[in-house]
Design a protein around this motif. Sequence first.
Motif, PDB file in Angstrom:
ATOM      1  N   SER A  21       0.867  -1.173   0.000  1.00 12.63           N
ATOM      2  CA  SER A  21       0.000   0.000   0.000  1.00 12.63           C
ATOM      3  C   SER A  21       0.908   1.228   0.000  1.00 12.63           C
ATOM      4  O   SER A  21       2.123   1.104   0.058  1.00 12.63           O
ATOM      5  CB  SER A  21      -0.931  -0.029   1.211  1.00 12.63           C
ATOM      6  OG  SER A  21      -0.185  -0.225   2.377  1.00 12.63           O
ATOM      7  N   CYS A  22       0.331   2.410  -0.060  1.00 14.97           N
ATOM      8  CA  CYS A  22       1.129   3.634  -0.141  1.00 14.97           C
ATOM      9  C   CYS A  22       2.106   3.707   1.047  1.00 14.97           C
ATOM     10  O   CYS A  22       1.681   3.642   2.203  1.00 14.97           O
ATOM     11  CB  CYS A  22       0.221   4.860  -0.138  1.00 14.97           C
ATOM     12  SG  CYS A  22       1.109   6.419  -0.035  1.00 14.97           S
ATOM     13  N   PRO A  23       3.410   3.838   0.778  1.00 12.68           N
ATOM     14  CA  PRO A  23       4.380   3.856   1.869  1.00 12.68           C
ATOM     15  C   PRO A  23       4.250   5.083   2.768  1.00 12.68           C
ATOM     16  O   PRO A  23       4.790   5.114   3.854  1.00 12.68           O
ATOM     17  CB  PRO A  23       5.748   3.885   1.162  1.00 12.68           C
ATOM     18  CG  PRO A  23       5.484   3.539  -0.249  1.00 12.68           C
ATOM     19  CD  PRO A  23       4.058   3.925  -0.538  1.00 12.68           C
ATOM     20  N   PHE A  24       3.506   6.096   2.306  1.00 14.78           N
ATOM     21  CA  PHE A  24       3.365   7.295   3.134  1.00 14.78           C
ATOM     22  C   PHE A  24       2.068   7.303   3.942  1.00 14.78           C
ATOM     23  O   PHE A  24       2.083   7.458   5.153  1.00 14.78           O
ATOM     24  CB  PHE A  24       3.458   8.563   2.274  1.00 14.78           C
ATOM     25  CG  PHE A  24       3.401   9.823   3.091  1.00 14.78           C
ATOM     26  CD1 PHE A  24       4.436  10.153   3.947  1.00 14.78           C
ATOM     27  CD2 PHE A  24       2.298  10.656   3.038  1.00 14.78           C
ATOM     28  CE1 PHE A  24       4.391  11.292   4.735  1.00 14.78           C
ATOM     29  CE2 PHE A  24       2.225  11.801   3.814  1.00 14.78           C
ATOM     30  CZ  PHE A  24       3.280  12.113   4.662  1.00 14.78           C
ATOM     31  N   CYS A  25       0.916   7.083   3.266  1.00 13.78           N
ATOM     32  CA  CYS A  25      -0.359   7.237   3.979  1.00 13.78           C
ATOM     33  C   CYS A  25      -1.091   5.903   4.165  1.00 13.78           C
ATOM     34  O   CYS A  25      -2.146   5.852   4.782  1.00 13.78           O
ATOM     35  CB  CYS A  25      -1.250   8.247   3.272  1.00 13.78           C
ATOM     36  SG  CYS A  25      -2.037   7.581   1.795  1.00 13.78           S
ATOM     37  N   ASP A  26      -0.533   4.826   3.599  1.00 20.63           N
ATOM     38  CA  ASP A  26      -1.062   3.479   3.775  1.00 20.63           C
ATOM     39  C   ASP A  26      -2.364   3.209   3.013  1.00 20.63           C
ATOM     40  O   ASP A  26      -2.967   2.156   3.173  1.00 20.63           O
ATOM     41  CB  ASP A  26      -1.232   3.159   5.275  1.00 20.63           C
ATOM     42  CG  ASP A  26      -1.045   1.671   5.530  1.00 20.63           C
ATOM     43  OD1 ASP A  26      -0.261   1.041   4.792  1.00 20.63           O
ATOM     44  OD2 ASP A  26      -1.716   1.140   6.441  1.00 20.63           O
ATOM     45  N   LYS A  46       0.268   6.029  -8.675  1.00 19.78           N
ATOM     46  CA  LYS A  46       0.095   7.271  -7.918  1.00 19.78           C
ATOM     47  C   LYS A  46      -0.996   7.062  -6.880  1.00 19.78           C
ATOM     48  O   LYS A  46      -2.113   6.628  -7.227  1.00 19.78           O
ATOM     49  CB  LYS A  46      -0.275   8.395  -8.885  1.00 19.78           C
ATOM     50  CG  LYS A  46      -0.279   9.753  -8.239  1.00 19.78           C
ATOM     51  CD  LYS A  46      -0.525  10.825  -9.291  1.00 19.78           C
ATOM     52  CE  LYS A  46      -0.592  12.185  -8.619  1.00 19.78           C
ATOM     53  NZ  LYS A  46      -0.937  13.230  -9.551  1.00 19.78           N
ATOM     54  N   CYS A  47      -0.697   7.348  -5.630  1.00 20.73           N
ATOM     55  CA  CYS A  47      -1.660   7.163  -4.543  1.00 20.73           C
ATOM     56  C   CYS A  47      -2.850   8.105  -4.738  1.00 20.73           C
ATOM     57  O   CYS A  47      -2.671   9.306  -4.961  1.00 20.73           O
ATOM     58  CB  CYS A  47      -0.987   7.450  -3.199  1.00 20.73           C
ATOM     59  SG  CYS A  47      -2.127   7.408  -1.814  1.00 20.73           S
ATOM     60  N   ARG A  48      -4.056   7.553  -4.652  1.00 22.80           N
ATOM     61  CA  ARG A  48      -5.247   8.392  -4.858  1.00 22.80           C
ATOM     62  C   ARG A  48      -5.535   9.277  -3.659  1.00 22.80           C
ATOM     63  O   ARG A  48      -6.271  10.245  -3.758  1.00 22.80           O
ATOM     64  CB  ARG A  48      -6.456   7.505  -5.137  1.00 22.80           C
ATOM     65  CG  ARG A  48      -6.344   6.917  -6.519  1.00 22.80           C
ATOM     66  CD  ARG A  48      -7.661   6.436  -7.037  1.00 22.80           C
ATOM     67  NE  ARG A  48      -7.491   5.919  -8.377  1.00 22.80           N
ATOM     68  CZ  ARG A  48      -8.411   5.280  -9.057  1.00 22.80           C
ATOM     69  NH1 ARG A  48      -9.598   5.096  -8.528  1.00 22.80           N
ATOM     70  NH2 ARG A  48      -8.174   4.839 -10.252  1.00 22.80           N
ATOM     71  N   GLN A  49      -4.938   8.923  -2.524  1.00 24.76           N
ATOM     72  CA  GLN A  49      -5.202   9.726  -1.325  1.00 24.76           C
ATOM     73  C   GLN A  49      -4.201  10.868  -1.154  1.00 24.76           C
ATOM     74  O   GLN A  49      -4.594  12.002  -0.948  1.00 24.76           O
ATOM     75  CB  GLN A  49      -5.199   8.820  -0.091  1.00 24.76           C
ATOM     76  CG  GLN A  49      -5.633   9.523   1.185  1.00 24.76           C
ATOM     77  CD  GLN A  49      -6.036   8.531   2.245  1.00 24.76           C
ATOM     78  OE1 GLN A  49      -7.105   7.934   2.214  1.00 24.76           O
ATOM     79  NE2 GLN A  49      -5.138   8.338   3.195  1.00 24.76           N
ATOM     80  N   CYS A  50      -2.884  10.539  -1.224  1.00 26.61           N
ATOM     81  CA  CYS A  50      -1.898  11.594  -0.920  1.00 26.61           C
ATOM     82  C   CYS A  50      -1.094  12.043  -2.130  1.00 26.61           C
ATOM     83  O   CYS A  50      -0.353  13.021  -2.056  1.00 26.61           O
ATOM     84  CB  CYS A  50      -0.968  11.154   0.209  1.00 26.61           C
ATOM     85  SG  CYS A  50       0.282   9.946  -0.296  1.00 26.61           S
ATOM     86  N   GLY A  51      -1.206  11.314  -3.264  1.00 31.55           N
ATOM     87  CA  GLY A  51      -0.503  11.755  -4.469  1.00 31.55           C
ATOM     88  C   GLY A  51       0.920  11.238  -4.607  1.00 31.55           C
ATOM     89  O   GLY A  51       1.600  11.536  -5.589  1.00 31.55           O
TER      90      GLY A  51
HETATM   91 ZN   LIG Z   1      -0.651   7.872  -0.061  1.00 37.99          ZN
END
Ligand SMILES: [Zn+2]
Length: 232
Positions: A21-26, A46-51
């Motif tokens: 999953s996204c390494p920044f916001c999960d 590209k993460c849909r939550q944090c970009g």
């Molecule tokens: Zn993210």
Amino acid sequence: MSTKQRMEGVPYIPKEWEKVSCPFCDASKSSLHERFGDTWQYTYVKCRQCGLIYQNPRPKYDSSFVHDAYEYYAEDVLKNLPDPQKYLEEASAQTQCDDCVAEILKYDTQASCILDVGSYTGIFLHSALKRYPKAYGVDVSTRMAKFIETQTGVKVFLEKYEDIQTDERFSCIHMSHVIEHIPNPKAWLEQSKKLLTGGGVLVISVPNGLAFTCRIKIFLKKIGLRKGRWEP
Ligand SMILES: [Zn+2]
């Protein structure tokens, strides 16, 4: 697979892949951003939550690969250096490290102690030592660490950054083009918070995936005018 093998043209085939999953916001939702590699085997999403743009799936993290790769890299970089001090001065001038340190000092008003994570050959530390009374490095390569310690007198931690235990606190932690290569960048941010002085600054450089030149490159690949080849 070492950097040596890669430089000799042996294609790198990951032993195992993992979905992350996204390494920044999960967050798990993402959209395709770019494919690359000789057989288009790598994918950036590209993460849909944090970009954040990150690789997914990615080759499973293999610490022996990282170690082998960087030791070879170190051997290759360090083998033809008749005058290491001249090399450090020229290389830090070429990469404008003095200017970078001057810029950092606009924010790091304490300027008491600096930590360079991913120290390479000590180019940045060479410049930092002109303005900071104390400096430390972090690297995975024992050869690089020995070179830096011999040439600059700076101690280099060889542990994983997130595992470093020290009573020292840093008014600046600097990491240039390294955090995007590790599996858990969040652990690095948490460690940085622990190791910084109150009011200390964290300086991170990463590639800009949304830069104009990157957008052109992705566009050319999409319309088939550019191959997926990825230079080591
Ligand atoms: Zn993210």
